[in-house]
Write an enzyme that holds these catalytic residues in place. Structure first.
Site: not given
Ligand code: AMP
Length: 115
Positions: A96, A102, A87, A94, A31, A100
């Protein structure tokens, strides 16, 4: 047709990020904003499922593959114990909408699950 997700763009090499592990249908990255000593993301290669509820209903074997990859990574990076967080929905954090997990590990001493 949805825009490719940030994770699809990473998988396709459009956005730089080290893919630290890969199975037939899933991959893992670190992350970019770690919230634990070990904070990894395990992600299906397919962007078909927006969240874990859709994934569990549509492809439980793929969900099991994610959990297995999370366990392998926790053994390699965090001494075996880990917290797995999906999430689900904006109010749960959430951001993205390409499912996925964590994988949080290291020394998780706090006694809360969230903020
Ligand atoms: P969520 O908020 O549960 O949707 O998780 C998305 C996660 O993706 C967050 O913890 C971000 O820090 C992570 N994230 C976003 N862009 C990148 C990236 N380019 N490389 C690695 N992690 C990322």
């Amino acid at each position: 047709m949805r825009e490719p997700s940030i994770f699809t763009r990473i998988l396709e090499g459009e956005i730089p990020s080290e893919i630290i592990a890969e199975t037939e249908n899933a991959f893992a990255i670190r992350d970019i904003h770690p919230q634990a000593p070990v904070h990894l993301l395990v992600i299906p290669k397919s962007a078909d499922y927006r969240n874990v509820v859709e994934l569990a209903a549509g492809d439980p074997d793929l969900l099991a593959e994610l959990v297995g990859l999370a366990n392998t990574l926790a053994m390699e990076h965090a001494g075996g114990d880990f917290r797995l967080v999906f999430n689900t929905g904006p109010d749960a954090g959430q951001t993205v909408f390409h499912v996925h997990a964590h994988v949080l590990g290291g020394r998780l001493e706090e006694k809360t699950l969230g903020a």
